[in-house]
Design a protein around this motif. Structure first.
Motif, PDB file in Angstrom:
ATOM      1  N   VAL A 299     -25.535 -26.758  11.249  1.00 23.16           N
ATOM      2  CA  VAL A 299     -24.779 -25.764  12.015  1.00 23.16           C
ATOM      3  C   VAL A 299     -23.610 -26.456  12.718  1.00 23.16           C
ATOM      4  CG1 VAL A 299     -24.864 -24.085  13.898  1.00 23.16           C
ATOM      5  CG2 VAL A 299     -26.843 -24.365  12.385  1.00 23.16           C
ATOM      6  N   GLN A 300     -22.390 -25.944  12.512  1.00 21.61           N
ATOM      7  CA  GLN A 300     -21.217 -26.481  13.202  1.00 21.61           C
ATOM      8  C   GLN A 300     -21.004 -25.724  14.516  1.00 21.61           C
ATOM      9  OE1 GLN A 300     -18.160 -26.133  10.057  1.00 21.61           O
ATOM     10  NE2 GLN A 300     -18.111 -28.364  10.001  1.00 21.61           N
ATOM     11  N   VAL A 301     -20.719 -26.474  15.563  1.00 18.16           N
ATOM     12  CA  VAL A 301     -20.442 -25.880  16.874  1.00 18.16           C
ATOM     13  C   VAL A 301     -18.983 -26.136  17.220  1.00 18.16           C
ATOM     14  CG1 VAL A 301     -21.020 -25.856  19.330  1.00 18.16           C
ATOM     15  CG2 VAL A 301     -22.824 -26.178  17.621  1.00 18.16           C
ATOM     16  N   ILE A 302     -18.252 -25.057  17.476  1.00 20.35           N
ATOM     17  CA  ILE A 302     -16.800 -25.103  17.691  1.00 20.35           C
ATOM     18  C   ILE A 302     -16.481 -24.476  19.037  1.00 20.35           C
ATOM     19  CG2 ILE A 302     -14.589 -24.218  16.803  1.00 20.35           C
ATOM     20  CD1 ILE A 302     -16.023 -24.243  13.996  1.00 20.35           C
ATOM     21  N   ASP A 303     -15.549 -25.076  19.767  1.00 20.53           N
ATOM     22  CA  ASP A 303     -15.181 -24.575  21.094  1.00 20.53           C
ATOM     23  C   ASP A 303     -13.848 -23.846  21.014  1.00 20.53           C
ATOM     24  OD1 ASP A 303     -15.643 -24.199  23.808  1.00 20.53           O
ATOM     25  OD2 ASP A 303     -14.587 -26.024  24.392  1.00 20.53           O
ATOM     26  N   SER A 304     -13.802 -22.641  21.549  1.00 20.05           N
ATOM     27  CA  SER A 304     -12.601 -21.808  21.544  1.00 20.05           C
ATOM     28  C   SER A 304     -12.240 -21.438  22.980  1.00 20.05           C
ATOM     29  CB  SER A 304     -12.840 -20.536  20.724  1.00 20.05           C
ATOM     30  OG  SER A 304     -11.857 -19.547  21.021  1.00 20.05           O
TER      31      SER A 304
ATOM     32  N   GLY B  63     -16.490 -18.163   5.056  1.00 15.15           N
ATOM     33  CA  GLY B  63     -16.917 -17.574   3.791  1.00 15.15           C
ATOM     34  C   GLY B  63     -18.095 -16.643   4.017  1.00 15.15           C
ATOM     35  N   ASP B  64     -19.220 -16.934   3.383  1.00 17.34           N
ATOM     36  CA  ASP B  64     -20.406 -16.095   3.526  1.00 17.34           C
ATOM     37  C   ASP B  64     -21.285 -16.501   4.709  1.00 17.34           C
ATOM     38  OD1 ASP B  64     -19.686 -14.638   1.274  1.00 17.34           O
ATOM     39  OD2 ASP B  64     -20.755 -16.002  -0.092  1.00 17.34           O
ATOM     40  N   ALA B  65     -20.938 -17.581   5.383  1.00 15.15           N
ATOM     41  CA  ALA B  65     -21.745 -18.044   6.514  1.00 15.15           C
ATOM     42  C   ALA B  65     -21.583 -17.098   7.710  1.00 15.15           C
ATOM     43  CB  ALA B  65     -21.329 -19.453   6.907  1.00 15.15           C
TER      44      ALA B  65
ATOM     45  N   GLY C   4     -32.447 -20.617  18.300  1.00 15.94           N
ATOM     46  CA  GLY C   4     -33.387 -19.701  17.668  1.00 15.94           C
ATOM     47  C   GLY C   4     -32.734 -18.770  16.663  1.00 15.94           C
ATOM     48  N   MET C   5     -31.441 -18.540  16.797  1.00 15.73           N
ATOM     49  CA  MET C   5     -30.717 -17.629  15.915  1.00 15.73           C
ATOM     50  C   MET C   5     -30.108 -18.341  14.706  1.00 15.73           C
ATOM     51  SD  MET C   5     -28.641 -15.724  18.994  1.00 15.73           S
ATOM     52  CE  MET C   5     -27.461 -14.914  17.916  1.00 15.73           C
ATOM     53  N   ALA C   6     -29.615 -19.559  14.923  1.00 16.89           N
ATOM     54  CA  ALA C   6     -28.768 -20.225  13.930  1.00 16.89           C
ATOM     55  C   ALA C   6     -29.557 -20.721  12.728  1.00 16.89           C
ATOM     56  CB  ALA C   6     -28.025 -21.387  14.587  1.00 16.89           C
ATOM     57  N   LYS C   7     -28.895 -20.645  11.566  1.00 13.59           N
ATOM     58  CA  LYS C   7     -29.445 -21.138  10.315  1.00 13.59           C
ATOM     59  C   LYS C   7     -28.442 -22.111   9.704  1.00 13.59           C
ATOM     60  CE  LYS C   7     -31.629 -16.651   9.490  1.00 13.59           C
ATOM     61  NZ  LYS C   7     -31.656 -15.439   8.600  1.00 13.59           N
TER      62      LYS C   7
END
Length: 463
Positions: A329-334, A354-356, A434-437
């Motif tokens: 899982v990539q974590v990006i700050d905006s 894409g489909d992620a 708990g949510m991320a795949k």
């Protein structure tokens, strides 16, 4: 007193010295040889970077922090009148200087480029600073965010160009007299200071009127607020250069092609086609780069040299900044906190994903902004697959009765978004984990301390 330091600024004291705008001015003054001191509410990497330059940084605000020999006290619009250091300065008769006046004094005798607009100022200013440095022009710059490390938001260069972010929020950009001014867009924001779009346009007109004789206004040809400003501006001796995808743009964008986390941009400038790479994702960032290209060209920098140099810009802290990856899982700050910015960043991420799935932890910024734009914020979150919405980050504001994150949540759900209210910020890392795949993108979004969650989410994901 070292050359290049205004007399009143040779021993300045900054209240809130750790802020993005304040720390940059303090850094430049220290690099020019001034005896700089200041205070901030908490310890930070920026405070440490300033100390490395010889700046005295106090943590906390107290009257005794103001030295007896201070030549002035520098404040921003966020500093309240009851601040003990400000009260002490008034009592002693020490001159109080607004941040914008201090920055304006640093530009004297140089060739300033001032970057304005409701969105994109920090990115565009950074693009100019990096690309001009890449060409060996040694610009000075003051940016509203860090390029690659704490304290990297400003530099005193020995060239003749000064690139500065020009803040419209409190009308302080009226203090500057740029040779080249950029207006990226004009939208209603900063509702505590502007009551209408007409007031916003009047403010930007005043800014455009500050351009020096023979200078250039570089302005978007695509965004309606900017086009309206162009219609209103009486050019006089100022040259107006428009840029964008519109057919009537002076610097016309012919194509923007996404290439992973980069874009390939082709423009038509003075009859010449130029193709160059923008090393960050998103159409909005590509257009920021074109604005930077047009401004540099207006200052006399050869566009054919500046275009490839723009690829050296690889991002600024909090502007779609990759914080890391864990468990696939990539974590990006905006930093996005206005609906237009939120939409632009989410669309850019959608093109990359894409489909992620895209999961967002969003922290609204300011009660006044939420009151006016909460519905639009909620609608923007519909572009994500699922969002956690935190309580409003107040910054400089007091609460407004009835204005809460529920305004955003209700609007998001009405737009079909999957949204969960999370009043306790500390719960976010576990909820996201708990949510991320594997393959998902997680965005921490907002202008407040939501940025602190990125490392905590990564740590939780890695367990």
């Amino acid at each position: 007193m070292a050359p290049g330091i205004p007399t009143a600024m040779d021993r300045p004291h900054f209240i809130g010295i750790g802020g993005a705008g304040m720390s940059g001015i303090a850094k430049i003054l220290a690099q020019r040889g001034a005896k700089v001191a200041g205070s901030d509410a908490k310890e930070s990497g920026t405070a440490q970077a300033l100390r490395a330059l010889g700046v005295t940084v106090h943590i906390g605000h107290a009257a005794e922090h103001l030295a007896d020999d201070a030549s002035c006290v520098v404040v921003s619009s966020a500093i309240r009148q009851d601040n003990p250091e400000l009260a002490r300065a008034v009592e002693l008769g020490v001159p109080v200087v607004h941040r914008a006046d201090a920055l304006a004094s640093l530009m004297d005798g140089l060739r300033p480029i001032a970057v304005a607009g409701t969105h994109g100022k920090t990115t565009t200013t950074s693009m100019l600073a990096v690309s001009l440095s890449e060409l060996g022009l040694r610009p000075s710059y003051a940016i509203g965010g860090d390029l690659d490390a704490p304290g990297s938001n400003a530099l005193h260069g020995d060239g003749d160009i000064f690139v500065a972010e020009a803040d419209e929020s409190d009308r302080s950009f009226h203090k500057y007299a740029p040779e080249v001014a950029i207006v990226l867009n004009v939208e209603l924001d900063h509702h505590a200071n502007y009551a209408s779009m007409d007031e916003i346009h009047e403010s930007f007109e005043t800014f455009a009127g500050r351009i020096t004789e023979g200078g250039t206004l570089v302005i978007s040809a695509d965004q309606e607020g900017a086009r309206e400003l162009t219609r209103r501006v009486t050019a006089g001796d100022v040259r107006v250069v428009t840029y964008g995808e519109a057919e009537d743009a002076d610097v016309r964008v012919l194509s923007v092609v996404a290439q992973g986390l980069k874009s390939r941009v082709t423009v038509l400038l003075d009859g010449q086609e130029l193709t160059f790479t923008v090393s960050v994702p998103g159409r909005h960032y590509a257009l920021n780069a074109v604005a930077a290209l047009a401004a540099g060209a207006a200052l006399g920098v050869p566009a054919a040299e500046l275009a490839p140099a723009l690829a050296a810009y690889t991002g600024v802290k909090r502007r779609l900044q990759l914080k890391g990856e864990a468990a696939g899982v990539q974590v990006i700050d905006s930093y996005a906190h206005h609906p237009t910015e939120m939409t632009a960043d989410l669309e850019a991420m959608r093109a990359v994903a894409g489909d992620a799935r895209i999961l967002v932890a969003y922290q609204p910024h300011l009660f006044s902004r939420t009151q006016e734009l909460g519905k639009e914020m909620g609608e923007a979150l519909a572009l994500a697959d699922s969002s956690l919405v935190l309580d409003i980050y107040p910054a400089r504001e007091d609460p407004i009765p009835g204005v809460t994150s529920e305004l955003i949540i209700d609007a998001a759900r009405a737009a079909g978004a999957e949204v969960t209210a999370v009043p306790d910020k500390s719960e976010v890392p576990a909820l996201i984990a708990g949510m991320a795949k594997p393959g998902d993108l997680v965005l921490t979004m907002g202008a407040g301390d939501v940025t602190d969650l990125g490392p905590l989410i990564l740590d939780r994901l890695s367990k």
